[in-house]
Design a protein around this motif. Sequence first.
Motif, PDB file in Angstrom:
ATOM      1  N   THR A 100       0.841  -1.195   0.000  1.00 22.32           N
ATOM      2  CA  THR A 100       0.000   0.000   0.000  1.00 22.32           C
ATOM      3  C   THR A 100       0.876   1.245   0.000  1.00 22.32           C
ATOM      4  OG1 THR A 100      -0.047   0.122   2.419  1.00 22.32           O
ATOM      5  CG2 THR A 100      -1.757  -1.225   1.333  1.00 22.32           C
ATOM      6  N   ASP A 101       0.258   2.402  -0.217  1.00 22.66           N
ATOM      7  CA  ASP A 101       1.001   3.659  -0.125  1.00 22.66           C
ATOM      8  C   ASP A 101       1.589   3.845   1.264  1.00 22.66           C
ATOM      9  OD1 ASP A 101       0.627   4.365  -2.736  1.00 22.66           O
ATOM     10  OD2 ASP A 101      -0.856   5.940  -2.356  1.00 22.66           O
ATOM     11  N   GLU A 102       0.869   3.421   2.293  1.00 23.72           N
ATOM     12  CA  GLU A 102       1.389   3.573   3.652  1.00 23.72           C
ATOM     13  C   GLU A 102       2.699   2.819   3.815  1.00 23.72           C
ATOM     14  OE1 GLU A 102       0.087   3.156   8.349  1.00 23.72           O
ATOM     15  OE2 GLU A 102      -1.013   2.018   6.818  1.00 23.72           O
ATOM     16  N   ILE A 103       2.749   1.595   3.309  1.00 21.89           N
ATOM     17  CA  ILE A 103       3.973   0.798   3.418  1.00 21.89           C
ATOM     18  C   ILE A 103       5.110   1.459   2.647  1.00 21.89           C
ATOM     19  CG2 ILE A 103       5.041  -1.399   2.754  1.00 21.89           C
ATOM     20  CD1 ILE A 103       2.319  -2.730   3.322  1.00 21.89           C
ATOM     21  N   LYS A 104       4.849   1.827   1.412  1.00 17.63           N
ATOM     22  CA  LYS A 104       5.901   2.398   0.564  1.00 17.63           C
ATOM     23  C   LYS A 104       6.415   3.724   1.113  1.00 17.63           C
ATOM     24  CE  LYS A 104       3.655   2.320  -3.382  1.00 17.63           C
ATOM     25  NZ  LYS A 104       3.410   2.436  -4.843  1.00 17.63           N
ATOM     26  N   VAL A 105       5.514   4.607   1.487  1.00 17.80           N
ATOM     27  CA  VAL A 105       5.921   5.946   1.934  1.00 17.80           C
ATOM     28  C   VAL A 105       6.621   5.884   3.287  1.00 17.80           C
ATOM     29  CG1 VAL A 105       5.079   8.225   2.607  1.00 17.80           C
ATOM     30  CG2 VAL A 105       4.141   7.103   0.575  1.00 17.80           C
ATOM     31  N   THR A 106       6.142   5.032   4.176  1.00 14.05           N
ATOM     32  CA  THR A 106       6.778   4.896   5.490  1.00 14.05           C
ATOM     33  C   THR A 106       8.208   4.399   5.350  1.00 14.05           C
ATOM     34  OG1 THR A 106       4.647   4.437   6.551  1.00 14.05           O
ATOM     35  CG2 THR A 106       6.630   3.793   7.752  1.00 14.05           C
ATOM     36  N   ILE A 107       8.422   3.421   4.507  1.00 22.31           N
ATOM     37  CA  ILE A 107       9.777   2.898   4.282  1.00 22.31           C
ATOM     38  C   ILE A 107      10.642   3.931   3.568  1.00 22.31           C
ATOM     39  CG2 ILE A 107      11.109   1.162   3.011  1.00 22.31           C
ATOM     40  CD1 ILE A 107       8.761  -0.788   3.533  1.00 22.31           C
ATOM     41  N   ALA A 108      10.110   4.532   2.519  1.00 23.96           N
ATOM     42  CA  ALA A 108      10.895   5.493   1.741  1.00 23.96           C
ATOM     43  C   ALA A 108      11.338   6.675   2.589  1.00 23.96           C
ATOM     44  CB  ALA A 108      10.074   5.982   0.552  1.00 23.96           C
ATOM     45  N   ALA A 109      10.450   7.173   3.443  1.00 22.57           N
ATOM     46  CA  ALA A 109      10.786   8.335   4.267  1.00 22.57           C
ATOM     47  C   ALA A 109      11.953   8.028   5.192  1.00 22.57           C
ATOM     48  CB  ALA A 109       9.568   8.774   5.077  1.00 22.57           C
ATOM     49  N   GLN A 110      11.929   6.868   5.825  1.00 23.40           N
ATOM     50  CA  GLN A 110      13.011   6.522   6.748  1.00 23.40           C
ATOM     51  C   GLN A 110      14.306   6.225   5.995  1.00 23.40           C
ATOM     52  OE1 GLN A 110      11.523   4.153  10.382  1.00 23.40           O
ATOM     53  NE2 GLN A 110       9.965   3.775   8.814  1.00 23.40           N
ATOM     54  N   ALA A 111      14.212   5.555   4.859  1.00 19.53           N
ATOM     55  CA  ALA A 111      15.412   5.286   4.061  1.00 19.53           C
ATOM     56  C   ALA A 111      16.052   6.584   3.596  1.00 19.53           C
ATOM     57  CB  ALA A 111      15.059   4.404   2.867  1.00 19.53           C
ATOM     58  N   CYS A 112      15.231   7.562   3.256  1.00 23.89           N
ATOM     59  CA  CYS A 112      15.751   8.818   2.703  1.00 23.89           C
ATOM     60  C   CYS A 112      16.244   9.784   3.770  1.00 23.89           C
ATOM     61  CB  CYS A 112      14.685   9.489   1.838  1.00 23.89           C
ATOM     62  SG  CYS A 112      14.360   8.611   0.287  1.00 23.89           S
ATOM     63  N   ILE A 113      15.875   9.557   5.029  1.00 24.88           N
ATOM     64  CA  ILE A 113      16.459  10.358   6.107  1.00 24.88           C
ATOM     65  C   ILE A 113      17.976  10.216   6.089  1.00 24.88           C
ATOM     66  CG2 ILE A 113      16.763  10.403   8.628  1.00 24.88           C
ATOM     67  CD1 ILE A 113      13.715   9.969   8.838  1.00 24.88           C
ATOM     68  N   LEU A 114      18.470   9.031   5.747  1.00 28.38           N
ATOM     69  CA  LEU A 114      19.911   8.802   5.699  1.00 28.38           C
ATOM     70  C   LEU A 114      20.583   9.554   4.555  1.00 28.38           C
ATOM     71  CD1 LEU A 114      20.141   4.950   6.402  1.00 28.38           C
ATOM     72  CD2 LEU A 114      20.051   6.853   8.021  1.00 28.38           C
ATOM     73  N   LEU A 115      19.802  10.065   3.600  1.00 31.34           N
ATOM     74  CA  LEU A 115      20.360  10.733   2.425  1.00 31.34           C
ATOM     75  C   LEU A 115      20.351  12.248   2.532  1.00 31.34           C
ATOM     76  CD1 LEU A 115      18.690   8.587  -0.407  1.00 31.34           C
ATOM     77  CD2 LEU A 115      20.862   8.198   0.785  1.00 31.34           C
ATOM     78  N   LEU A 116      19.794  12.794   3.600  1.00 30.25           N
ATOM     79  CA  LEU A 116      19.735  14.245   3.744  1.00 30.25           C
ATOM     80  C   LEU A 116      21.133  14.852   3.739  1.00 30.25           C
ATOM     81  CD1 LEU A 116      16.990  14.694   6.514  1.00 30.25           C
ATOM     82  CD2 LEU A 116      16.830  15.411   4.110  1.00 30.25           C
ATOM     83  N   HIS A 117      21.258  15.986   3.067  1.00 30.59           N
ATOM     84  CA  HIS A 117      22.477  16.810   3.073  1.00 30.59           C
ATOM     85  C   HIS A 117      23.672  16.156   2.378  1.00 30.59           C
ATOM     86  CE1 HIS A 117      20.712  18.291   7.175  1.00 30.59           C
ATOM     87  NE2 HIS A 117      19.995  18.715   6.131  1.00 30.59           N
ATOM     88  N   ARG A 118      23.418  15.174   1.531  1.00 28.72           N
ATOM     89  CA  ARG A 118      24.537  14.538   0.847  1.00 28.72           C
ATOM     90  C   ARG A 118      24.202  14.371  -0.630  1.00 28.72           C
ATOM     91  NH1 ARG A 118      25.373   9.471   4.118  1.00 28.72           N
ATOM     92  NH2 ARG A 118      26.860   8.791   2.541  1.00 28.72           N
ATOM     93  N   ARG A 119      25.226  14.322  -1.453  1.00 28.49           N
ATOM     94  CA  ARG A 119      25.027  14.002  -2.858  1.00 28.49           C
ATOM     95  C   ARG A 119      24.653  12.535  -2.947  1.00 28.49           C
ATOM     96  NH1 ARG A 119      30.190  14.614  -6.438  1.00 28.49           N
ATOM     97  NH2 ARG A 119      30.609  12.598  -5.502  1.00 28.49           N
ATOM     98  N   THR A 120      23.617  12.233  -3.714  1.00 23.77           N
ATOM     99  CA  THR A 120      23.131  10.860  -3.705  1.00 23.77           C
ATOM    100  C   THR A 120      22.626  10.418  -5.061  1.00 23.77           C
ATOM    101  OG1 THR A 120      21.525   9.352  -2.684  1.00 23.77           O
ATOM    102  CG2 THR A 120      20.821  11.620  -2.984  1.00 23.77           C
ATOM    103  N   ASP A 121      22.741   9.137  -5.317  1.00 22.35           N
ATOM    104  CA  ASP A 121      22.130   8.511  -6.484  1.00 22.35           C
ATOM    105  C   ASP A 121      21.075   7.499  -6.039  1.00 22.35           C
ATOM    106  OD1 ASP A 121      21.727   8.219  -9.197  1.00 22.35           O
ATOM    107  OD2 ASP A 121      23.231   6.661  -9.433  1.00 22.35           O
ATOM    108  N   TYR A 122      20.609   7.662  -4.785  1.00 19.20           N
ATOM    109  CA  TYR A 122      19.466   6.902  -4.275  1.00 19.20           C
ATOM    110  C   TYR A 122      19.706   5.395  -4.251  1.00 19.20           C
ATOM    111  CZ  TYR A 122      17.403  11.465  -4.735  1.00 19.20           C
ATOM    112  OH  TYR A 122      17.178  12.813  -4.615  1.00 19.20           O
TER     113      TYR A 122
END
Length: 255
Positions: free
Chosen positions: A65-87
């Motif tokens: 569901t969107d809840e599953i995808k967005v919840t996971i994506a948000a936490q995974a992307c917290i680790l990418l803040l303030h850095r150059r990234t290719d995801y």
Amino acid sequence: MWFFKKLRRNKIVSRPFPAGWLAIIKKNVPYYRLLSAADEKELQRHISIFLDEKHFVGCGGLTITDEIKVTIAAQACILLLHRRTDYYPGLRSILVYPAAYVAKTIHHLPGGIVEEGYDVRLGESWHHGSVVLSWDDIRRDTSDIHDGHNVVLHEFAHQLDSSEGRGDSSAVLQRPSSFIAWARVLHNSYEQFQRDLTGNKPTVLGPYAAQNPAEFFAVATECFFERPNELLQTYPDLYQQLKNFYHQDPRSVAL
């Protein structure tokens, strides 16, 4: 190739961030509510690109569901803040089980003996291709962001670690002098943690961190974001290196 990827990503982030996604994040990712307005916008951009590029697969009868995808994506992307990234460029799929799952294991013992067995797991990260997660444990982790346990942060820290900085770069990994300091502190902190564990001394990190240096880094990442003050007090040099690596200081947004 990179030019067209950049054009596509620019088009993705030019769209309004869905209100439904934002509601999910505010409900399921308490850390988000403590970010600055600029960091909120940056995280939204990362989430939009992450969700466009990664494939989610429901396992064990789970419907994605969107809840599953967005919840996971948000936490995974917290680790990418303030850095150059290719995801997480080596990652293609996120496999999600409804709860802890059973995985087959193979152990190579002395004398050429191969022992097969089964482990109950909450998640795992493969060097190439996939991350596996338990949705039940993700929900449990997000309900208490001070317990130092977060399976999404843990497994995606492994993804960053296994990439060796390729595509998700940190100055810590790119500059030789910084990398030497990073490696020395992680090694010394890992040895100190093992001594603390053996001596039954209080430590903010759980015993699973003693498995190997990679697990130590992943568990330390969980504590860095969820129990930053305790980690700083117990392992100050490690905390400083994680702050440099992630370009963030969770103490400034701690609940």
